[in-house]
Design a protein around this motif. Structure first.
Motif, PDB file in Angstrom:
ATOM      1  N   ARG A 141       0.825  -1.332  -0.032  1.00  0.00           N
ATOM      2  CA  ARG A 141      -0.246   0.147   0.013  1.00  0.00           C
ATOM      3  C   ARG A 141       0.817   0.974  -0.273  1.00  0.00           C
ATOM      4  NH1 ARG A 141      -0.827   3.330   4.638  1.00  0.00           N
ATOM      5  NH2 ARG A 141      -0.472   1.791   5.811  1.00  0.00           N
ATOM      6  N   ARG A 142       1.962   1.113   1.049  1.00  0.00           N
ATOM      7  CA  ARG A 142       2.374   2.767   0.547  1.00  0.00           C
ATOM      8  C   ARG A 142       3.607   2.838  -0.101  1.00  0.00           C
ATOM      9  NH1 ARG A 142       3.755   0.551   5.710  1.00  0.00           N
ATOM     10  NH2 ARG A 142       5.796  -0.450   5.116  1.00  0.00           N
ATOM     11  N   SER A 143       3.854   1.791  -1.351  1.00  0.00           N
ATOM     12  CA  SER A 143       4.906   1.707  -2.581  1.00  0.00           C
ATOM     13  C   SER A 143       3.743   2.085  -3.446  1.00  0.00           C
ATOM     14  CB  SER A 143       5.077   0.245  -2.833  1.00  0.00           C
ATOM     15  OG  SER A 143       4.579  -0.036  -3.286  1.00  0.00           O
ATOM     16  N   GLY A 144       2.526   1.789  -3.415  1.00  0.00           N
ATOM     17  CA  GLY A 144       2.003   2.783  -4.710  1.00  0.00           C
ATOM     18  C   GLY A 144       1.602   1.295  -5.620  1.00  0.00           C
ATOM     19  N   VAL A 145       2.536   0.468  -5.497  1.00  0.00           N
ATOM     20  CA  VAL A 145       2.808  -0.144  -6.872  1.00  0.00           C
ATOM     21  C   VAL A 145       1.012  -1.368  -6.535  1.00  0.00           C
ATOM     22  CG1 VAL A 145       4.847  -0.375  -6.154  1.00  0.00           C
ATOM     23  CG2 VAL A 145       3.449  -2.583  -5.688  1.00  0.00           C
ATOM     24  N   ARG A 146       1.246  -1.534  -8.051  1.00  0.00           N
ATOM     25  CA  ARG A 146       0.110  -2.567  -8.206  1.00  0.00           C
ATOM     26  C   ARG A 146      -0.031  -4.320  -8.435  1.00  0.00           C
ATOM     27  NH1 ARG A 146       0.142  -1.375 -14.354  1.00  0.00           N
ATOM     28  NH2 ARG A 146       2.655  -1.244 -13.716  1.00  0.00           N
ATOM     29  N   LEU A 147      -1.135  -4.555  -7.391  1.00  0.00           N
ATOM     30  CA  LEU A 147      -0.846  -5.672  -6.932  1.00  0.00           C
ATOM     31  C   LEU A 147      -1.871  -7.183  -7.632  1.00  0.00           C
ATOM     32  CD1 LEU A 147       0.315  -7.818  -4.465  1.00  0.00           C
ATOM     33  CD2 LEU A 147      -1.785  -6.987  -3.279  1.00  0.00           C
ATOM     34  N   ALA A 148      -1.946  -8.229  -8.049  1.00  0.00           N
ATOM     35  CA  ALA A 148      -2.130  -8.602  -8.680  1.00  0.00           C
ATOM     36  C   ALA A 148      -1.941  -9.729  -7.676  1.00  0.00           C
ATOM     37  CB  ALA A 148      -1.240  -9.337  -9.932  1.00  0.00           C
ATOM     38  N   VAL A 149      -3.900 -10.348  -7.350  1.00  0.00           N
ATOM     39  CA  VAL A 149      -3.940 -11.697  -6.441  1.00  0.00           C
ATOM     40  C   VAL A 149      -5.328 -12.078  -7.561  1.00  0.00           C
ATOM     41  CG1 VAL A 149      -3.525 -10.089  -4.410  1.00  0.00           C
ATOM     42  CG2 VAL A 149      -5.644  -9.550  -5.705  1.00  0.00           C
ATOM     43  N   LEU A 150      -5.388 -13.332  -7.417  1.00  0.00           N
ATOM     44  CA  LEU A 150      -6.418 -14.104  -7.474  1.00  0.00           C
ATOM     45  C   LEU A 150      -8.012 -13.227  -7.174  1.00  0.00           C
ATOM     46  CD1 LEU A 150      -5.782 -17.566  -6.855  1.00  0.00           C
ATOM     47  CD2 LEU A 150      -5.233 -16.086  -8.819  1.00  0.00           C
ATOM     48  N   ASP A 151      -9.225 -13.093  -7.934  1.00  0.00           N
ATOM     49  CA  ASP A 151     -10.377 -13.065  -7.737  1.00  0.00           C
ATOM     50  C   ASP A 151     -11.001 -13.609  -6.408  1.00  0.00           C
ATOM     51  OD1 ASP A 151     -12.796 -11.306  -7.711  1.00  0.00           O
ATOM     52  OD2 ASP A 151     -13.511 -11.940 -10.000  1.00  0.00           O
ATOM     53  N   ARG A 152     -11.337 -12.897  -5.526  1.00  0.00           N
ATOM     54  CA  ARG A 152     -11.924 -13.907  -4.312  1.00  0.00           C
ATOM     55  C   ARG A 152     -11.432 -14.633  -3.661  1.00  0.00           C
ATOM     56  NH1 ARG A 152     -17.687 -15.556  -5.246  1.00  0.00           N
ATOM     57  NH2 ARG A 152     -18.212 -15.332  -3.032  1.00  0.00           N
ATOM     58  N   SER A 153      -9.974 -14.087  -3.861  1.00  0.00           N
ATOM     59  CA  SER A 153      -9.353 -14.709  -2.638  1.00  0.00           C
ATOM     60  C   SER A 153      -8.443 -14.161  -1.707  1.00  0.00           C
ATOM     61  CB  SER A 153      -7.400 -15.284  -3.757  1.00  0.00           C
ATOM     62  OG  SER A 153      -7.283 -13.505  -3.848  1.00  0.00           O
ATOM     63  N   SER A 154      -7.965 -15.315  -0.655  1.00  0.00           N
ATOM     64  CA  SER A 154      -8.035 -14.694   0.783  1.00  0.00           C
ATOM     65  C   SER A 154      -6.785 -13.305   0.447  1.00  0.00           C
ATOM     66  CB  SER A 154      -7.963 -15.624   1.741  1.00  0.00           C
ATOM     67  OG  SER A 154      -6.909 -16.425   1.343  1.00  0.00           O
ATOM     68  N   GLU A 155      -6.045 -13.455  -0.774  1.00  0.00           N
ATOM     69  CA  GLU A 155      -4.943 -11.995  -0.326  1.00  0.00           C
ATOM     70  C   GLU A 155      -5.804 -11.178  -1.241  1.00  0.00           C
ATOM     71  OE1 GLU A 155      -3.047 -16.664  -0.643  1.00  0.00           O
ATOM     72  OE2 GLU A 155      -4.504 -15.345  -2.054  1.00  0.00           O
ATOM     73  N   LEU A 156      -6.894 -11.255  -1.641  1.00  0.00           N
ATOM     74  CA  LEU A 156      -7.716 -10.126  -1.566  1.00  0.00           C
ATOM     75  C   LEU A 156      -8.184  -9.134  -0.197  1.00  0.00           C
ATOM     76  CD1 LEU A 156      -8.773  -8.315  -3.936  1.00  0.00           C
ATOM     77  CD2 LEU A 156     -10.817  -9.503  -4.039  1.00  0.00           C
ATOM     78  N   GLU A 157      -8.742 -10.247   0.134  1.00  0.00           N
ATOM     79  CA  GLU A 157      -9.343  -9.723   1.722  1.00  0.00           C
ATOM     80  C   GLU A 157      -8.148  -9.262   2.663  1.00  0.00           C
ATOM     81  OE1 GLU A 157     -12.047 -12.361   4.131  1.00  0.00           O
ATOM     82  OE2 GLU A 157     -12.538 -12.957   2.481  1.00  0.00           O
ATOM     83  N   TYR A 158      -6.662  -9.718   2.069  1.00  0.00           N
ATOM     84  CA  TYR A 158      -5.576  -9.307   3.227  1.00  0.00           C
ATOM     85  C   TYR A 158      -5.715  -8.328   2.504  1.00  0.00           C
ATOM     86  CZ  TYR A 158      -5.110 -14.000   4.528  1.00  0.00           C
ATOM     87  OH  TYR A 158      -5.538 -15.467   4.943  1.00  0.00           O
ATOM     88  N   ALA A 159      -5.076  -7.697   1.586  1.00  0.00           N
ATOM     89  CA  ALA A 159      -5.350  -6.585   0.585  1.00  0.00           C
ATOM     90  C   ALA A 159      -5.939  -5.090   0.630  1.00  0.00           C
ATOM     91  CB  ALA A 159      -4.868  -6.666  -0.950  1.00  0.00           C
TER      92      ALA A 159
END
Length: 284
Positions: A141-159
């Motif tokens: 978040r602080r870096s402002g980069v784009r983050l790829a995550v699987l749609d509906r994944s737990s990583e999306l929730e963490y992001a």
């Protein structure tokens, strides 16, 4: 309009069709047919179709061992996008998710989980040398980069929990797509389970990317346990009770380790015996 004679002729056919409809619970029908349909997302090493067309992966292999002990000898796979696993289960396209699905409070309101099968924290896929110094979701978040995550994944929730804005999120359909999103520059960073990233990078070396150390995800300031499990429809109590009893025995005996080690899982991925679905389903 049908005549009385036509209705009389149709009556036996209608009765036969009614009798042919499957009856009983999902477990009873699976025991009767000898087969249970499982949903996978093609994500290695958790659930995928091998080069010979066989259903494999850590979760199908464990499921096959567990189900064999409760009277179901075969598995039939239905592969869908990761985002379609829960809708597909709810719609009856398959009866058990065997795809490394993480237990989260939100998902607990949609489906019913088995006891935890494994624990696998997320990690980040970054360019060689990790030029942005990414190590946490907050750092992304602080870096402002784009983050790829699987749609509906737990990583999306963490992001989202870390405050990463929607316009910085690239939703990938599959593990391979996420990898390509980073390699091809659509995202600077990708987030997925460390086990999945290690498997993908091992099969695709030399592309200028590397994997960070695993991270402890947090939501609303609370560290969460990234535990994954099998999942059935809500109400499938007999299936889950029988499944849980044999999965617990498999983990305690050491057989779980021998089944999952070929897929990159080890003792560090074995859940604590006291870790419960109820605790993982509790809201923050």
């Amino acid at each position: 309009m049908l005549t009385r004679r036509q209705l009389l002729l149709l009556a036996p056919l209608v009765a036969a069709a009614a009798c042919a409809q499957p009856t009983g619970t999902t477990l009873e029908r699976a025991r009767s047919s000898g087969v249970l349909r499982v949903g996978i997302a093609g994500e290695r090493p958790f659930g995928y179709v091998g080069s010979g067309g066989e259903l494999t992966g850590s979760q199908p292999v464990v499921a096959r061992a567990v189900l064999g002990r409760i009277g179901v000898g075969g598995l039939e796979a239905v592969q869908v996008r990761f985002a379609d696993l829960i809708p597909g289960l709810q719609a009856g396209r398959f009866d058990l998710i065997a795809a490394g699905l993480t237990i989260t409070p939100e998902r607990c309101g949609e489906i019913a989980f088995s006891r935890p099968d494994f624990v696998s924290p997320p990690a980040f896929l970054v360019l060689d040398g990790n030029p942005r110094g990414i190590g946490t979701f907050q750092g992304v978040r602080r870096s402002g980069v784009r983050l790829a995550v699987l749609d509906r994944s737990s990583e999306l929730e963490y992001a989202r929990g870390a405050g990463i804005s929607e316009d910085r999120l690239v939703l990938s359909d599959s593990q391979g797509d996420l990898f390509r999103d980073v390699v091809d520059g659509r995202a600077e960073v990708g987030a997925l389970t460390a086990v999945s990233l290690v498997d993908e990078l091992r099969r695709n070396p030399g592309l200028g990317v590397e994997i960070t150390d695993p991270v402890d995800p947090t939501i609303d300031g609370r560290t969460v346990v990234p535990a994954s499990a099998f999942a059935a429809r809500i109400g499938e109590t007999d299936l889950l009770a029988a499944f849980d009893a044999e999965l617990t025995a498999l983990q305690a005996s050491g057989e779980w380790l021998s089944l999952t080690e070929p897929f990159g899982l080890g003792a560090g991925n074995l859940p604590d015996p006291d870790l419960t679905v109820e605790a993982l389903c509790a809201p923050p």
